[in-house]
Design an enzyme around this catalytic site. Structure first.
Site, mmCIF file in Angstrom:
data_model
loop_
_atom_site.group_PDB
_atom_site.id
_atom_site.type_symbol
_atom_site.label_atom_id
_atom_site.label_comp_id
_atom_site.label_asym_id
_atom_site.label_seq_id
_atom_site.Cartn_x
_atom_site.Cartn_y
_atom_site.Cartn_z
ATOM 1 N N CYS A 104 -11.923 1.818 18.633
ATOM 2 C CA CYS A 104 -12.222 2.496 19.899
ATOM 3 C C CYS A 104 -13.571 3.209 19.938
ATOM 4 O O CYS A 104 -14.445 2.841 20.714
ATOM 5 C CB CYS A 104 -11.129 3.510 20.191
ATOM 6 S SG CYS A 104 -9.537 2.724 20.420
HETATM 7 N N1 LIG Z 1 -5.814 0.614 18.359
HETATM 8 C C1 LIG Z 1 -5.868 1.746 19.024
HETATM 9 O O1 LIG Z 1 -5.628 2.788 18.451
HETATM 10 C C2 LIG Z 1 -6.217 1.772 20.502
HETATM 11 C C3 LIG Z 1 -6.139 3.007 21.157
HETATM 12 C C4 LIG Z 1 -6.422 3.070 22.512
HETATM 13 C C5 LIG Z 1 -6.785 1.919 23.205
HETATM 14 N N2 LIG Z 1 -6.880 0.727 22.552
HETATM 15 C C6 LIG Z 1 -7.241 -0.444 23.358
HETATM 16 O O2 LIG Z 1 -6.096 -1.271 23.512
HETATM 17 C C7 LIG Z 1 -6.482 -2.639 23.565
HETATM 18 C C8 LIG Z 1 -5.739 -3.430 22.490
HETATM 19 O O3 LIG Z 1 -6.124 -2.931 21.222
HETATM 20 P P1 LIG Z 1 -5.253 -3.130 19.916
HETATM 21 O O4 LIG Z 1 -5.785 -2.158 18.915
HETATM 22 O O5 LIG Z 1 -3.791 -3.111 20.230
HETATM 23 O O6 LIG Z 1 -5.688 -4.627 19.515
HETATM 24 P P2 LIG Z 1 -4.977 -5.592 18.453
HETATM 25 O O7 LIG Z 1 -6.038 -6.517 17.996
HETATM 26 O O8 LIG Z 1 -4.212 -4.810 17.449
HETATM 27 O O9 LIG Z 1 -3.912 -6.383 19.315
HETATM 28 C C9 LIG Z 1 -4.242 -7.253 20.326
HETATM 29 C C10 LIG Z 1 -3.237 -8.392 20.326
HETATM 30 O O10 LIG Z 1 -3.534 -9.220 21.453
HETATM 31 C C11 LIG Z 1 -3.308 -10.568 21.082
HETATM 32 N N3 LIG Z 1 -4.024 -11.405 22.029
HETATM 33 C C12 LIG Z 1 -5.340 -11.690 22.114
HETATM 34 N N4 LIG Z 1 -5.587 -12.478 23.170
HETATM 35 C C13 LIG Z 1 -4.401 -12.701 23.776
HETATM 36 C C14 LIG Z 1 -4.002 -13.441 24.928
HETATM 37 N N5 LIG Z 1 -4.892 -14.101 25.671
HETATM 38 N N6 LIG Z 1 -2.704 -13.442 25.239
HETATM 39 C C15 LIG Z 1 -1.801 -12.768 24.487
HETATM 40 N N7 LIG Z 1 -2.115 -12.054 23.415
HETATM 41 C C16 LIG Z 1 -3.404 -12.015 23.044
HETATM 42 C C17 LIG Z 1 -3.796 -10.633 19.656
HETATM 43 O O11 LIG Z 1 -3.258 -11.735 18.956
HETATM 44 C C18 LIG Z 1 -3.297 -9.293 19.105
HETATM 45 O O12 LIG Z 1 -2.000 -9.386 18.570
HETATM 46 C C19 LIG Z 1 -7.994 -2.647 23.409
HETATM 47 O O13 LIG Z 1 -8.581 -2.636 24.691
HETATM 48 C C20 LIG Z 1 -8.293 -1.324 22.736
HETATM 49 O O14 LIG Z 1 -9.592 -0.853 23.028
HETATM 50 C C21 LIG Z 1 -6.586 0.635 21.214
#
Ligand SMILES: NC(=O)c1ccc[n+]([C@@H]2O[C@H](COP(=O)([O-])OP(=O)(O)OC[C@H]3O[C@@H](n4cnc5c(N)ncnc54)[C@H](O)[C@@H]3O)[C@@H](O)[C@H]2O)c1
Length: 446
Positions: free
Chosen positions: A277
């Protein structure tokens, strides 16, 4: 204004908890959210394009610290959660939540390809009476100008046939005090009906819901929170370098400053920014503001200072090796302690430890790492050349065999007393030894 029949039907289903939710992207954000929604009484279908994740979830094995395998098994056994790679099941979902990655491209521009691909898969199955929510962090305008536009190519209209909302994620991996259900949640919608559905749905799953007036405002709230952190961390990182030159310990300064009961909030310096992030999200706003010909100097400056930290730390390490052991970094072996970007988690995305290893090796030194939570360096976009390296065991003999130990991540489970006893030189970027009352002339802060 009379509500549309699509609104009335969905609203009733949400109230009765008979609405089915679909969570797309079962990663750090999506999986805990899916389980929290399942716990609140809705049936949830989890979608991911990664079949390995779905196989693991089907076998009731969680791969995310915030979700125990027990909680996962319970949700599956009670038929409240079912994972799948079959996007055809979207048609049966009433509330669809998008939690896919939003990284930067090689040129540091927003990469919305995952969000766009997901919106297109939803469009194929879109029907009247669905609420589609974006949770991925992004620049103001994405939900209405990208997701809604893709969904409306079906001929269905937002606000009448289906509804669109944005709700940012505030997950804090490793935080023992808050979880998905107890962190207040910002919600917004495209129009009054969408907002009302958002409030109704999220109030069931989380304790406090905070409505704001538009999707763009909610998108801006999330970026503001992360820019605030990035800028304040950059500030203490800069103060660290200035105070160090003056012989002042920045951690002692912060500990004293935070006794002020108002107008001050402590942030701590470190080896650089990590995680999915803080190093990335601020640049979503920088990119968008170019469209308005407005500079974002604070954000860029914070990025510059924070990304200069690994070089600063390695310069301090080289100086300490030279002054204390008469050794050049190019002839030294260094053990980097902690590969994860923050303590007590296994997440290495954007971790400064990877950059530290790279900078040490660019300068001719040899670097290994130890991390109790990361056995091997997996494939990463920027550090492919480090892939496959394994964590070395941390024994008194291995500690003593390195010219220096560089503490990048202060995991709680490390034996800092043993490190103090056996290491010839310690460079501490987290102030962990002082915090634990471990002292020695061979420990320097950087
Ligand atoms: N990790 C954190 O602490 C956090 C905190 C706040 C916000 N975010 C935001 O949340 C969002 C997700 O982050 P995350 O950390 O969970 O990512 P992540 O990489 O852990 O998970 C994303 C998942 O999406 C899947 N994916 C990708 N493309 C896809 C598609 N077309 N259809 C279905 N699934 C698909 C991937 O295989 C993966 O499992 C991002 O925008 C991030 O900025 C993350």
């Amino acid at each position: 204004m009379p509500r549309s029949p699509a609104y009335d039907a969905l609203s009733r289903k949400i109230e009765a908890r008979t609405a089915r939710a679909g969570v797309i992207g079962l990663g750090y954000v999506g999986l805990p959210l899916a389980i929290a929604i399942a716990r609140s009484g809705f049936a949830v279908t989890g979608f991911d394009i990664d079949p390995a994740k779905v196989v693991s979830l089907d076998a009731k094995r969680s791969y995310i610290d915030a979700v125990t395998s027990g909680d996962l098994a319970l949700a599956i056994d009670e038929k409240r959660f079912s994972p799948t790679t079959d996007f055809g099941e979207l048609a049966g979902c009433d509330v669809i939540i998008i939690c896919v990655p939003t990284p930067l491209t090689r040129h540091r521009d927003p990469d919305l390809s995952f969000v766009e691909a997901t919106a297109r898969s939803i469009a194929v199955h879109l029907r009247s009476g669905q609420l589609v929510v974006l949770e991925s962090t992004t620049y103001p305008g994405t939900t209405d100008d990208v997701v809604k536009v893709i969904l409306e190519t079906t001929g269905l209209k937002s606000g009448t046939d289906f509804f669109v909302g944005f709700s940012p994620e505030r997950e804090d991996p490793g935080n023992q005090h808050f979880n998905t259900a107890t962190i207040p949640k910002i919600v917004a919608g495209d129009g009054a009906d969408a907002l009302s559905l958002m409030v109704g749905f999220y109030s069931a799953a989380v304790k406090t819901v905070v409505p704001v007036s538009s999707n763009a405002t909610a998108e801006a709230v999330k970026l503001t929170e992360n820019i605030f952190r990035s800028v304040n961390i950059a500030l203490v990182n800069e103060l660290k370098t200035v105070y160090a030159a003056m012989g002042i310990d920045v951690w002692e300064v912060i500990d004293a400053a935070k006794t002020k009961p108002f107008g001050y909030m402590p942030f701590y310096p470190g080896p650089g920014l990590g995680g999915h992030c803080i190093p990335i999200d601020p640049f979503y706003l920088t990119w968008k503001s170019r469209e308005y010909e407005l500079p974002t100097r604070f954000i860029e400056l914070a990025g510059e200072i924070n990304s200069a930290m690994p070089r600063y730390v390695v310069a301090k390490l080289a100086e300490a090796l030279d002054m204390r052991a008469g050794k050049a970094l190019s002839r030294s072996r260094v053990l980097v302690l902690g590969l994860a970007y923050k303590k007590n988690v296994a997440d290495i995305r954007e971790s400064p430890s990877l950059r530290l290893i790279e900078v040490i090796e660019e300068r001719g030194g040899k670097a290994d790492y130890h991390d109790p939570l990361v056995g091997e360096i997996p494939s990463t976009r920027e550090y492919q050349h480090l892939k496959g390296r394994a964590s070395v065991d941390l024994t008194p003999e291995t500690i003593a065999s390195y010219d220096a130990i560089l503490v990048a991540t202060d995991h709680d489970q490390l034996d800092y007393a043993a490190i103090t006893r056996n290491a010839p030189l310690i460079v501490d970027t987290r102030n962990v030894f002082a915090r634990l009352g471990l002292a020695g002339d061979h420990i320097i802060k950087a």
